[in-house]
Design a protein around this motif. Structure first.
Motif, PDB file in Angstrom:
ATOM      1  N   SER A 181      54.849  36.285  63.757  1.00  0.00           N
ATOM      2  CA  SER A 181      56.008  35.761  64.526  1.00  0.00           C
ATOM      3  C   SER A 181      56.443  34.580  63.891  1.00  0.00           C
ATOM      4  N   MET A 182      55.658  33.393  63.784  1.00  0.00           N
ATOM      5  CA  MET A 182      55.866  32.059  63.085  1.00  0.00           C
ATOM      6  C   MET A 182      56.554  32.270  61.964  1.00  0.00           C
ATOM      7  N   SER A 183      55.944  33.004  60.829  1.00  0.00           N
ATOM      8  CA  SER A 183      56.337  33.204  59.719  1.00  0.00           C
ATOM      9  C   SER A 183      57.784  33.867  59.497  1.00  0.00           C
ATOM     10  N   LEU A 184      57.948  34.451  60.426  1.00  0.00           N
ATOM     11  CA  LEU A 184      59.649  35.045  60.273  1.00  0.00           C
ATOM     12  C   LEU A 184      60.510  33.964  60.443  1.00  0.00           C
ATOM     13  N   GLU A 185      60.001  32.658  61.030  1.00  0.00           N
ATOM     14  CA  GLU A 185      60.923  31.708  61.320  1.00  0.00           C
ATOM     15  C   GLU A 185      60.897  30.613  60.115  1.00  0.00           C
ATOM     16  N   LYS A 186      59.604  30.169  59.716  1.00  0.00           N
ATOM     17  CA  LYS A 186      59.355  29.364  58.655  1.00  0.00           C
ATOM     18  C   LYS A 186      58.213  29.553  57.847  1.00  0.00           C
ATOM     19  N   PRO A 187      57.998  28.899  56.748  1.00  0.00           N
ATOM     20  CA  PRO A 187      56.632  28.961  56.047  1.00  0.00           C
ATOM     21  C   PRO A 187      55.596  28.428  57.074  1.00  0.00           C
ATOM     22  N   VAL A 188      54.378  29.080  56.970  1.00  0.00           N
ATOM     23  CA  VAL A 188      53.277  28.480  57.771  1.00  0.00           C
ATOM     24  C   VAL A 188      51.869  28.639  56.856  1.00  0.00           C
ATOM     25  N   THR A 189      51.330  27.495  57.116  1.00  0.00           N
ATOM     26  CA  THR A 189      49.763  27.347  56.454  1.00  0.00           C
ATOM     27  C   THR A 189      48.960  27.638  57.446  1.00  0.00           C
ATOM     28  N   TYR A 190      47.902  28.634  57.338  1.00  0.00           N
ATOM     29  CA  TYR A 190      46.865  29.018  58.277  1.00  0.00           C
ATOM     30  C   TYR A 190      45.648  28.546  57.691  1.00  0.00           C
ATOM     31  N   VAL A 191      44.738  27.936  58.305  1.00  0.00           N
ATOM     32  CA  VAL A 191      43.444  27.371  57.859  1.00  0.00           C
ATOM     33  C   VAL A 191      42.524  27.890  58.697  1.00  0.00           C
ATOM     34  N   VAL A 192      41.425  28.330  57.948  1.00  0.00           N
ATOM     35  CA  VAL A 192      40.328  28.961  58.564  1.00  0.00           C
ATOM     36  C   VAL A 192      38.899  28.461  58.037  1.00  0.00           C
ATOM     37  N   PRO A 193      37.750  28.238  59.113  1.00  0.00           N
ATOM     38  CA  PRO A 193      36.356  27.723  58.502  1.00  0.00           C
ATOM     39  C   PRO A 193      36.081  28.693  57.414  1.00  0.00           C
ATOM     40  N   GLY A 194      35.253  27.860  56.549  1.00  0.00           N
ATOM     41  CA  GLY A 194      34.767  28.820  55.504  1.00  0.00           C
ATOM     42  C   GLY A 194      35.533  29.153  54.347  1.00  0.00           C
ATOM     43  N   HIS A 195      35.393  30.364  53.845  1.00  0.00           N
ATOM     44  CA  HIS A 195      36.215  31.057  52.781  1.00  0.00           C
ATOM     45  C   HIS A 195      37.123  32.084  53.462  1.00  0.00           C
ATOM     46  N   PRO A 196      38.341  32.241  53.222  1.00  0.00           N
ATOM     47  CA  PRO A 196      39.104  33.045  53.967  1.00  0.00           C
ATOM     48  C   PRO A 196      38.759  34.586  53.798  1.00  0.00           C
ATOM     49  N   LEU A 197      38.113  35.065  52.570  1.00  0.00           N
ATOM     50  CA  LEU A 197      37.789  36.350  52.554  1.00  0.00           C
ATOM     51  C   LEU A 197      36.371  36.731  53.035  1.00  0.00           C
TER      52      LEU A 197
ATOM     53  N   LEU B 212      53.154  32.923  54.187  1.00  0.00           N
ATOM     54  CA  LEU B 212      52.099  32.744  54.978  1.00  0.00           C
ATOM     55  C   LEU B 212      51.030  32.358  53.902  1.00  0.00           C
ATOM     56  N   THR B 213      50.587  31.008  54.011  1.00  0.00           N
ATOM     57  CA  THR B 213      49.538  30.700  53.108  1.00  0.00           C
ATOM     58  C   THR B 213      48.353  30.550  53.934  1.00  0.00           C
ATOM     59  N   ILE B 214      47.129  30.989  53.338  1.00  0.00           N
ATOM     60  CA  ILE B 214      45.817  31.037  53.947  1.00  0.00           C
ATOM     61  C   ILE B 214      45.108  30.141  53.227  1.00  0.00           C
ATOM     62  N   ILE B 215      44.306  29.360  53.639  1.00  0.00           N
ATOM     63  CA  ILE B 215      43.353  28.328  53.228  1.00  0.00           C
ATOM     64  C   ILE B 215      42.137  28.217  53.703  1.00  0.00           C
ATOM     65  N   GLY B 216      41.013  28.301  53.138  1.00  0.00           N
ATOM     66  CA  GLY B 216      39.686  28.205  53.770  1.00  0.00           C
ATOM     67  C   GLY B 216      39.368  26.781  53.751  1.00  0.00           C
ATOM     68  N   LEU B 217      38.762  26.205  54.734  1.00  0.00           N
ATOM     69  CA  LEU B 217      38.300  24.839  54.724  1.00  0.00           C
ATOM     70  C   LEU B 217      36.841  24.632  54.391  1.00  0.00           C
ATOM     71  N   GLY B 218      36.192  25.607  53.936  1.00  0.00           N
ATOM     72  CA  GLY B 218      34.848  25.281  53.576  1.00  0.00           C
ATOM     73  C   GLY B 218      34.002  25.211  54.642  1.00  0.00           C
ATOM     74  N   ALA B 219      32.844  24.688  54.380  1.00  0.00           N
ATOM     75  CA  ALA B 219      31.721  24.632  55.606  1.00  0.00           C
ATOM     76  C   ALA B 219      31.430  23.230  55.643  1.00  0.00           C
ATOM     77  N   GLY B 220      31.971  22.262  54.991  1.00  0.00           N
ATOM     78  CA  GLY B 220      31.649  20.698  55.211  1.00  0.00           C
ATOM     79  C   GLY B 220      32.762  19.941  55.832  1.00  0.00           C
ATOM     80  N   ASP B 221      32.610  18.782  55.243  1.00  0.00           N
ATOM     81  CA  ASP B 221      33.750  17.680  55.688  1.00  0.00           C
ATOM     82  C   ASP B 221      34.741  17.679  54.423  1.00  0.00           C
TER      83      ASP B 221
END
Length: 101
Positions: free
Chosen positions: A77-93, A4-13
């Motif tokens: 649940s998703m990551s039990l079946e396959k690799p998942v990339t989860y993206v969030v606004p800003g910084h993930p931490l 399960l990879t978590i990526i922050g999208l930052g605040a911009g474009d």
């Protein structure tokens, strides 16, 4: 359990994403966004990138606590079946309850 990879999208474009983050997104098979309400999401989709979001979860619960719990449950649940990339606004931490959970 898969990665399960978590990526922050930052605040911009899209131009503000690092090249490394952009490459990880391009390589991902399954991308799930916490919300569609971020300028990068529309730009990535315009480039042909496929992703879903948890926006409907926000509409189905009365409290953020319930929303975040369901998002985490679905991600696990998703990551039990396959690799998942989860993206969030800003910084993930920074102020990301789903990442903390």
């Amino acid at each position: 359990m898969h990665t399960l990879t978590i990526i922050g999208l930052g605040a911009g474009d899209l131009d503000q994403l690092s090249i490394g983050v952009y490459r990880k997104l391009k390589e991902a098979n399954v991308i799930v966004a916490r919300t569609d309400q971020h300028p990068v999401i529309a730009e990535l989709r315009a480039e042909g990138m496929s992703m879903t979001s948890f926006d409907e979860v926000y509409e189905s619960h009365d409290s953020f606590q319930q929303v975040y719990k369901e998002i985490v449950d679905q991600l696990v649940s998703m990551s039990l079946e396959k690799p998942v990339t989860y993206v969030v606004p800003g910084h993930p931490l920074v102020a990301e309850r789903t990442v903390q959970l």
